[in-house]
Design an enzyme around this catalytic site. Structure first.
Site, PDB file in Angstrom:
ATOM      1  N   LYS A 192     -17.249 -11.760   8.549  1.00 20.47           N
ATOM      2  CA  LYS A 192     -17.945 -10.678   7.837  1.00 20.47           C
ATOM      3  C   LYS A 192     -17.462 -10.646   6.396  1.00 20.47           C
ATOM      4  CE  LYS A 192     -17.264  -6.309   6.862  1.00 20.47           C
ATOM      5  NZ  LYS A 192     -17.976  -6.234   5.580  1.00 20.47           N
ATOM      6  N   GLU A 267      -3.641 -10.256   4.793  1.00 21.74           N
ATOM      7  CA  GLU A 267      -3.274 -10.527   3.393  1.00 21.74           C
ATOM      8  C   GLU A 267      -3.743  -9.305   2.615  1.00 21.74           C
ATOM      9  OE1 GLU A 267      -2.921 -11.021  -0.007  1.00 21.74           O
ATOM     10  OE2 GLU A 267      -4.686 -12.303  -0.051  1.00 21.74           O
ATOM     11  N   CYS A 301      -5.219  -9.330  -5.677  1.00 27.12           N
ATOM     12  CA  CYS A 301      -4.020  -8.901  -4.948  1.00 27.12           C
ATOM     13  C   CYS A 301      -2.765  -9.375  -5.669  1.00 27.12           C
ATOM     14  CB  CYS A 301      -4.065  -9.417  -3.521  1.00 27.12           C
ATOM     15  SG  CYS A 301      -4.317 -11.180  -3.412  1.00 27.12           S
ATOM     16  N   GLU A 401      -1.618   0.167  -6.152  1.00 25.55           N
ATOM     17  CA  GLU A 401      -2.476  -0.935  -6.593  1.00 25.55           C
ATOM     18  C   GLU A 401      -3.668  -0.348  -7.367  1.00 25.55           C
ATOM     19  OE1 GLU A 401      -4.461  -3.259  -3.492  1.00 25.55           O
ATOM     20  OE2 GLU A 401      -3.709  -5.061  -4.480  1.00 25.55           O
TER      21      GLU A 401
HETATM   22  P1  NDP Z   1     -11.419  -2.886   1.982  1.00 24.64           P
HETATM   23  O1  NDP Z   1     -10.072  -3.185   2.486  1.00 24.64           O
HETATM   24  O2  NDP Z   1     -12.061  -1.607   2.361  1.00 24.64           O
HETATM   25  O3  NDP Z   1     -12.470  -4.045   2.408  1.00 24.64           O
HETATM   26  C1  NDP Z   1     -12.162  -5.364   2.751  1.00 24.64           C
HETATM   27  C2  NDP Z   1     -13.071  -5.831   3.876  1.00 24.64           C
HETATM   28  O4  NDP Z   1     -12.808  -5.077   5.079  1.00 24.64           O
HETATM   29  C3  NDP Z   1     -14.551  -5.631   3.606  1.00 24.64           C
HETATM   30  O5  NDP Z   1     -15.279  -6.689   4.177  1.00 24.64           O
HETATM   31  C4  NDP Z   1     -14.827  -4.321   4.304  1.00 24.64           C
HETATM   32  O6  NDP Z   1     -16.178  -4.104   4.595  1.00 24.64           O
HETATM   33  C5  NDP Z   1     -14.014  -4.484   5.550  1.00 24.64           C
HETATM   34  N1  NDP Z   1     -13.698  -3.242   6.233  1.00 24.64           N
HETATM   35  C6  NDP Z   1     -13.684  -1.980   5.731  1.00 24.64           C
HETATM   36  N2  NDP Z   1     -13.324  -1.101   6.679  1.00 24.64           N
HETATM   37  C7  NDP Z   1     -13.113  -1.816   7.810  1.00 24.64           C
HETATM   38  C8  NDP Z   1     -12.706  -1.477   9.139  1.00 24.64           C
HETATM   39  N3  NDP Z   1     -12.424  -0.234   9.494  1.00 24.64           N
HETATM   40  N4  NDP Z   1     -12.570  -2.458  10.057  1.00 24.64           N
HETATM   41  C9  NDP Z   1     -12.814  -3.733   9.723  1.00 24.64           C
HETATM   42  N5  NDP Z   1     -13.212  -4.118   8.484  1.00 24.64           N
HETATM   43  C10 NDP Z   1     -13.351  -3.173   7.544  1.00 24.64           C
HETATM   44  O7  NDP Z   1     -11.374  -3.035   0.438  1.00 24.64           O
HETATM   45  P2  NDP Z   1     -12.355  -2.343  -0.594  1.00 24.64           P
HETATM   46  O8  NDP Z   1     -13.417  -3.275  -0.860  1.00 24.64           O
HETATM   47  O9  NDP Z   1     -12.822  -0.986  -0.154  1.00 24.64           O
HETATM   48  O10 NDP Z   1     -11.402  -2.130  -1.826  1.00 24.64           O
HETATM   49  C11 NDP Z   1     -10.531  -0.990  -1.853  1.00 24.64           C
HETATM   50  C12 NDP Z   1      -9.191  -1.340  -2.417  1.00 24.64           C
HETATM   51  O11 NDP Z   1      -8.606  -2.339  -1.605  1.00 24.64           O
HETATM   52  C13 NDP Z   1      -9.230  -1.957  -3.799  1.00 24.64           C
HETATM   53  O12 NDP Z   1      -9.275  -0.973  -4.769  1.00 24.64           O
HETATM   54  C14 NDP Z   1      -7.952  -2.725  -3.804  1.00 24.64           C
HETATM   55  O13 NDP Z   1      -6.886  -1.866  -4.136  1.00 24.64           O
HETATM   56  C15 NDP Z   1      -7.794  -3.181  -2.375  1.00 24.64           C
HETATM   57  N6  NDP Z   1      -8.261  -4.566  -2.165  1.00 24.64           N
HETATM   58  C16 NDP Z   1      -7.344  -5.546  -2.005  1.00 24.64           C
HETATM   59  C17 NDP Z   1      -7.743  -6.853  -1.866  1.00 24.64           C
HETATM   60  C18 NDP Z   1      -6.783  -7.972  -1.738  1.00 24.64           C
HETATM   61  O14 NDP Z   1      -7.101  -9.109  -2.082  1.00 24.64           O
HETATM   62  N7  NDP Z   1      -5.597  -7.751  -1.201  1.00 24.64           N
HETATM   63  C19 NDP Z   1      -9.152  -7.231  -1.872  1.00 24.64           C
HETATM   64  C20 NDP Z   1     -10.058  -6.118  -2.003  1.00 24.64           C
HETATM   65  C21 NDP Z   1      -9.606  -4.841  -2.139  1.00 24.64           C
HETATM   66  P3  NDP Z   1     -17.181  -3.391   3.543  1.00 24.64           P
HETATM   67  O15 NDP Z   1     -16.456  -3.180   2.265  1.00 24.64           O
HETATM   68  O16 NDP Z   1     -18.280  -4.357   3.453  1.00 24.64           O
HETATM   69  O17 NDP Z   1     -17.566  -2.096   4.173  1.00 24.64           O
END
Ligand code: NDP
Length: 510
Positions: A192, A267, A301, A401
């Site tokens: 996904k 990660e 990240c 972050e």
């Molecule tokens: P999320 O952690 O919410 O999203 C990452 C992925 O997880 C997306 O595909 C999302 O789906 C999915 N997801 C969301 N909720 C669930 C759940 N309950 N169970 C399983 N999968 C789920 O990151 P965000 O995009 O909302 O970003 C928010 C913050 O996260 C950023 O501001 C940043 O601080 C951090 N972040 C860190 C990253 C890294 O590389 N370590 C990458 C991205 C974000 P969908 O969004 O499609 O609903």
């Protein structure tokens, strides 16, 4: 001359029609069971880029059924390493062939600069090639010293069905840090991508089919974390979840997966420090600090969002960093000269700004930027390069972050004090040190609580080197030989060779 180096709208043309993205289930492209779709508009241009099928629990059910069947029928897991490697190498060649198409979609959906997207797609192809080399090197152990009567074998087997959940900041690169390793191991998967960046994962699915990947081995379900991600982390048919994203969602996934005790590899975020000593090569350090914090608009990240500078040089270092920050080309991601593009969503832009304004109220000094950036001709959201000094370790801007182009500057006097500041964090993804003294660098590398330490460089990565975090930055490793080990189980086979085993029960009848 404007204070910042702003790149106005370029002449590059946007595609006329949106990319149409469907689920990949059991080898065929499908609309959602509900018939629903969602759209992604470009964060830089406000133009419609993608119209995607919006998945629900029923779509996940079909994808998991396909992945489970493809694993349980043994066909994929019993292919030779050579055949799996051949498939992965073919995919790598197809990624190279379609680099421009993938890079354009990546840029339009994420807002990242086109030149950076091209480099990432090239890097992703390299990772597929590296994973192919591992596919031919999966082996366990033999134990020939258990005494005359025994031979012990440890077999490495694929863990099973893997849920891969990826974020929006490096959609193609991050799926490429997981998928080829899972395939090399012999697993089947359901992926996904983030709902903000589904297109390039769908293109990857097309390339896998073209390369001859058997039906059901790779499935893709598009949609939101709730319900798609949740179903992918709770379902009994899933053996392992590998996730990249926020620490908050990562913790939720651990809980969701605990119901069936799946393996979870995470990660997550970081608040990555770089420590700068007075004897450092300051030209290189200032450049690396700018790269570390502005690369991918700080939506990374590994963002080097926290620098810890020796008191004696802090004012000079800030002045040089502010000056160089003004030269970084921010603006239209489609212009090849742009180094920093748009912020992913208006909500995220507000979140970044809230952190910056809070830092000002907490008593920190905003030395550059600190607000939205208007790019001539573009309607999307951009954030100014921002440097904040006089930051104290307890402030949210130093601990959380921000995920934006925002640099926090703290100071130190001694190596011990610097290391204490580095380790005073919930996160532990990466850390860096700048000094010409090898003893300083090595002591730092040993004591920093981080999955990766860079000395006199920042954010260099190689397919050969593992990547991952300690503390709340995650668990497990991607890349390197560890990348494939994550997807393998060890099975012990204990073989009796001789016929000399003394009976446990003496028979009473003759
Ligand atoms: P999320 O952690 O919410 O999203 C990452 C992925 O997880 C997306 O595909 C999302 O789906 C999915 N997801 C969301 N909720 C669930 C759940 N309950 N169970 C399983 N999968 C789920 O990151 P965000 O995009 O909302 O970003 C928010 C913050 O996260 C950023 O501001 C940043 O601080 C951090 N972040 C860190 C990253 C890294 O590389 N370590 C990458 C991205 C974000 P969908 O969004 O499609 O609903």
């Amino acid at each position: 001359m404007s204070e910042l180096n702003v790149v106005a709208i370029s002449e590059a043309k946007l595609p006329l029609d949106p990319f149409v993205a469907r689920h990949l289930i059991a080898g065929s492209w499908r609309d959602s069971c509900s018939g629903e779709t969602f759209e992604r508009t470009s964060p830089s241009h406000g133009a419609l880029v993608t119209r995607a099928a919006k998945g629900n629990a029923q779509d996940v059910d079909a994808a998991l059924q396909a992945a489970r069947a493809a694993f349980d029928d043994n066909a994929w897991r019993s292919t030779s390493g050579k055949d799996r490697a051949t498939l992965l190498l073919k995919v790598a060649d197809l990624i190279d062939r379609d680099r421009e198409k993938i890079a354009l979609l990546e840029t339009l959906e994420s807002g990242k600069p086109i030149s950076q997207a091209r480099a990432e797609i090239e890097g992703a192809a390299d990772i597929w090639r590296y994973a192919a080399s591992l596919a031919r090197n999966i082996h366990g152990e033999s134990h020939n010293s258990l005494g005359d009567d025994f031979l012990g074998l440890v077999l490495k087997e694929p863990i099973g069905v893997v849920s891969i959940i990826t974020p929006w900041n490096f959609p193609f690169l991050i799926v490429s840090q997981k998928l080829p390793f899972a395939l090399a191991a012999g697993c089947t998967v359901v992926i996904k991508p983030s709902e903000m960046t589904p297109a390039t994962t769908v293109v990857l699915g097309e390339l896998l089919i073209e390369a001859g990947c058997p039906a059901g081995v790779v499935n893709i379900v598009l949609g939101y974390g709730d319900p798609v991600g949740i179903a992918m982390t709770t379902d009994k048919r899933v053996d392992m979840v590998t996730f990249t994203g926020s620490t908050a969602v990562g913790k939720g996934i651990v809980k969701a997966a605990s119901g069936t005790l799946k393996k979870v590899s995470l990660e997550l975020g970081g608040k990555n420090p770089q420590v700068i000593f007075p004897d450092a090569d300051l030209d290189s350090a200032v450049d690396a600090v700018a790269f570390g914090v502005y690369f991918n608009a700080g939506e990374c990240c590994n963002s080097g969002s926290r620098i810890i500078v020796h008191e004696d040089i802090v004012e000079e270092f800030i002045a040089r960093t502010v000056s160089l920050s003004k030269d970084v080309p921010f603006g239209d991601p489609l212009d090849p000269s742009t180094k920093v593009g748009a912020i992913i969503t208006p909500d995220h832009q507000q979140k970044i700004d809230a952190y910056v304004q809070q830092a000002g109220q907490d008593g920190a000094d905003i030395r550059l930027g600190g607000g939205p950036l208007q790019v001539p001709g573009l309607s999307g959201q951009f954030y100014k390069p921002t440097v904040i000094s006089n930051v104290k370790a307890e402030m949210p801007i130093a601990r959380e972050e921000v995920f934006g182009p925002v640099l926090s500057v703290l100071t130190f006097k001694t190596l011990d004090e610097a290391i204490a500041l580095v380790n005073d964090a919930d996160y532990g993804l990466s850390a860096g040190v700048w000094s010409e003294n090898v003893h300083t660098c090595l002591e730092f590398a040993r004591k920093a609580q981080a999955g990766t330490v860079w000395t006199n460089t920042w954010m260099d990565g190689f397919a050969e080197l593992p990547f991952g975090g300690v503390k709340e930055s995650g668990q497990g490793r991607e890349l390197g030989k560890y990348g494939v080990e994550e997807f393998l189980e060890a099975k012990t086979v204990t073989m009796r060779i001789g016929r000399t085993r003394a009976p446990w029960v003496e028979t009473r009848t003759k």
